[in-house]
Write a protein that holds these residues in place. Structure first.
Motif, short mmCIF file in Angstrom:
data_model
loop_
_atom_site.label_atom_id
_atom_site.label_comp_id
_atom_site.label_asym_id
_atom_site.label_seq_id
_atom_site.Cartn_x
_atom_site.Cartn_y
_atom_site.Cartn_z
N MET A 1 0.84 -1.19 0.00
CA MET A 1 0.00 0.00 0.00
C MET A 1 0.88 1.24 0.00
N LEU A 2 0.56 2.18 -0.86
CA LEU A 2 1.35 3.39 -1.03
C LEU A 2 0.80 4.51 -0.16
N THR A 3 1.71 5.25 0.47
CA THR A 3 1.33 6.42 1.25
C THR A 3 1.82 7.67 0.54
N SER A 4 0.92 8.62 0.34
CA SER A 4 1.30 9.91 -0.25
C SER A 4 1.65 10.86 0.88
N ILE A 5 2.92 11.24 0.97
CA ILE A 5 3.39 12.16 2.01
C ILE A 5 3.34 13.57 1.44
N LEU A 6 2.52 14.41 2.04
CA LEU A 6 2.28 15.76 1.54
C LEU A 6 2.98 16.74 2.46
N VAL A 7 3.86 17.56 1.91
CA VAL A 7 4.64 18.51 2.71
C VAL A 7 4.42 19.91 2.15
N LEU A 8 4.08 20.85 3.03
CA LEU A 8 3.90 22.25 2.65
C LEU A 8 5.14 23.05 3.02
N THR A 9 5.62 23.89 2.11
CA THR A 9 6.80 24.71 2.40
C THR A 9 6.49 26.18 2.17
N LEU A 10 7.14 27.02 2.98
CA LEU A 10 7.11 28.47 2.81
C LEU A 10 8.40 29.00 3.42
N ASN A 11 9.43 29.14 2.53
CA ASN A 11 10.79 29.47 2.97
C ASN A 11 11.31 28.37 3.91
N ASN A 12 12.24 28.67 4.79
CA ASN A 12 12.81 27.63 5.67
C ASN A 12 13.45 26.49 4.88
N LEU A 13 14.29 26.80 3.92
CA LEU A 13 14.91 25.77 3.09
C LEU A 13 15.70 24.77 3.93
N ASP A 14 16.42 25.26 4.95
CA ASP A 14 17.22 24.34 5.76
C ASP A 14 16.33 23.30 6.45
N GLN A 15 15.16 23.75 6.93
CA GLN A 15 14.24 22.82 7.58
C GLN A 15 13.68 21.82 6.56
N ASP A 79 -2.81 5.01 -1.29
CA ASP A 79 -3.97 4.54 -0.53
C ASP A 79 -4.16 5.37 0.74
N HIS A 80 -3.08 6.02 1.19
CA HIS A 80 -3.11 6.83 2.40
C HIS A 80 -2.59 8.22 2.09
N VAL A 81 -3.05 9.18 2.88
CA VAL A 81 -2.56 10.55 2.80
C VAL A 81 -1.92 10.87 4.14
N LEU A 82 -0.68 11.39 4.12
CA LEU A 82 -0.01 11.80 5.34
C LEU A 82 0.42 13.24 5.20
N LEU A 83 -0.16 14.12 6.01
CA LEU A 83 0.20 15.53 6.02
C LEU A 83 1.37 15.72 6.97
N LEU A 84 2.39 16.44 6.52
CA LEU A 84 3.60 16.59 7.33
C LEU A 84 4.15 18.00 7.16
N ASN A 85 4.36 18.70 8.27
CA ASN A 85 5.00 20.02 8.22
C ASN A 85 6.46 19.88 7.81
N ASN A 86 6.99 20.94 7.18
CA ASN A 86 8.40 20.86 6.77
C ASN A 86 9.35 21.13 7.93
N ASP A 87 8.83 21.58 9.09
CA ASP A 87 9.71 21.78 10.25
C ASP A 87 9.66 20.56 11.18
N THR A 88 9.57 19.38 10.57
CA THR A 88 9.57 18.11 11.32
C THR A 88 10.78 17.28 10.92
N ILE A 89 11.10 16.31 11.78
CA ILE A 89 12.08 15.28 11.46
C ILE A 89 11.46 13.95 11.88
N VAL A 90 11.52 12.96 10.99
CA VAL A 90 10.98 11.64 11.32
C VAL A 90 12.14 10.70 11.60
#
Length: 461
Positions: A1-15, A79-90
């Motif tokens: 099963m495939l997970t679509s990881i969705l990441v939103l960015t607004l500057n913060n390139l290093d993050q 099959d899944h949607v995962l919303l993830l902030n760009n200021d996170t680390i997994v």
């Protein structure tokens, strides 16, 4: 099963670079990456466009968090949607453990992890002050353990996993929430109303820097949050803190409580939130179909009660009610009413309702609600601070706060109404007031816009 990881960015390139590196390194389930950029000017778009495993949408301006997430989800093929902030680390096994939580029950709608910077019920006091400390901790922590799962009333959108079919059925984020804030609470509440559970995956932690996009892009997070909180209250007619700060099982699927903003009343019931006098002289507080005896005369005095506020209902009403926990000033908070006004030793005033304190910022707000200083209940600092703190009550209280429960109102139609469970119950006969210890001269005039959008409950005869 495939997970679509969705990441939103607004500057913060290093993050963004740190976040993407951690996804590539530690994700142990099939995935696709979709990034939506909301007008970055620091080279983020150029760098993301060079990444071969990234699908990129580059908006020329900031369309807001909700709209950008909806854009990304529309491109998802997983099959899944995962919303993830760009200021996170997994870290280790993060996605596989969350997927196990999601598929533990078909009625789980949304799953969120523990974190260091997140809503109170998701927060974990972990030693993760640096990236290295986080990975070291997560290596042992992120392990499948259903005993650590919990169903709650709200999940933060910084990391949120759901089936794509659920996302489509709910219609995604409400874009009226604009730049960001409370769209995740709104989505979660719509899932609850649809009969789905919000499950905290207490067996996985995701590191979150927190508010970096707001800080770097000079966005006033307080002003944005205040506006979106008002929008939530208008939409759902109760304070979102009831979902965020307190575990109220009545919000979960298959649970019923009356009066309660999540539930329409099923039948006419005796009102809550008043005091009644039995034939033997015992005083009770009636709450949610139970009578709670006042423990002692000392409690009666400490709670600033007066006989004028006690209804002369007699045993005819009280005998039919089961006993509840006593009202006892020595037993904080369980021995206190579900709604009351608290006064700390310094004179600070708080509305306390359902385990949450909302501080009054000015006297005008206090008076507008028809409350009286002489009826406040004194509490110690450590007592009031032990309760979750909600949004301050100030300004236009009719827009900043839910309809205050257990008060008498005069509607723009001239009628008398009693507020209960975020509904207005018409008073059929004025003679009814004495039975419940209510006085017509205390009725508060309700603004017409609020009256028009508040549901009318069963009459009180």
């Amino acid at each position: 099963m495939l997970t679509s990881i969705l990441v939103l960015t607004l500057n913060n390139l290093d993050q963004t670079m740190r976040c993407l590196h951690s996804i590539r390194t530690f994700t142990d389930s099939p995935y696709e990456l979709i990034f939506v950029d909301n007008g970055s000017t620091d080279g983020t778009v150029t760098w993301l466009a060079q990444q071969p495993d990234v699908k990129l949408v580059a908006n020329g301006s900031n369309r807001g968090f909700a709209a950008a997430c909806n854009q990304a989800a529309a491109m998802a093929s997983g099959d899944h949607v995962l919303l993830l902030n760009n200021d996170t680390i997994v870290s280790h096994r993060w996605l596989s453990v969350m997927l196990q939580c999601l598929h533990g029950d078909n009625r789980v709608g949304i799953v969120g992890p523990k974190s260091n910077f997140v809503l109170p019920m998701q927060k974990i006091p972990a030693p993760v002050g640096s990236e290295g400390e986080y990975h070291l901790f997560a290596q042992g922590f992120n392990r499948h353990n259903p005993a650590l799962w919990q169903d709650i009333g709200a999940l933060s959108g910084f990391c949120m996993l759901l089936r794509r079919s659920t996302w489509l059925a709910l219609g995604g984020f409400d874009e009226a929430f604009g730049v960001g804030g409370y769209e995740d609470i709104d989505l979660g509440y719509r899932a609850l109303k649809a009969g789905l559970f919000l499950r905290l995956a207490g067996d996985v932690i995701v590191y979150h820097e927190g508010n970096r996009s707001f800080d770097v892009n000079a966005i006033d997070i307080y002003a944005v949050a205040a506006a979106n909180r008002r929008l939530f209250i208008r939409k759902w007619r109760f304070n979102p803190e009831r979902l965020i700060l307190n575990h109220d099982p009545a919000f979960l699927p298959d649970r019923y409580a009356s009066p309660h903003p999540h539930h329409a009343p099923q039948a006419p019931q005796l009102p809550s939130g008043w005091y009644g006098l039995a034939d033997n002289g015992c005083v009770y507080r009636i709450e949610r179909g139970r009578k709670r005896p006042i423990h002692s005369y000392e409690t009666f005095q400490r709670f600033s009660l007066s006989l004028e506020r006690v209804g002369r209902c007699g045993n005819a009403i009280l005998d039919g009610l089961p006993d509840g926990a006593p009202i006892d000033a020595a037993n904080f908070p369980a021995g206190y009413p579900d709604v009351y006004i608290a006064r700390d030793p310094g004179g600070g005033l708080y509305s306390v309702g359902y385990g949450i304190r909302n501080p009054f910022r000015d006297e005008n707000a206090f008076r507008t609600l028809g409350l009286r200083f002489e009826e406040t209940i004194p509490v110690a600092y450590e007592q009031i601070w032990s309760l979750g703190e909600g949004w301050p009550i100030q300004g236009n209280v009719w827009e900043e706060h839910e309809l205050y429960d257990y008060l008498l109102y005069r509607g723009p139609d001239g009628g008398l109404y009693y507020s209960e469970g975020q509904r207005l119950r018409p008073i059929v006969w004025e003679a009814t007031l004495a039975r419940f210890g209510w006085s017509m001269d205390r009725a508060i005039h309700l603004p017409k816009p609020l009256f028009d959008r508040t549901p009318i409950g069963f009459p009180i005869a």
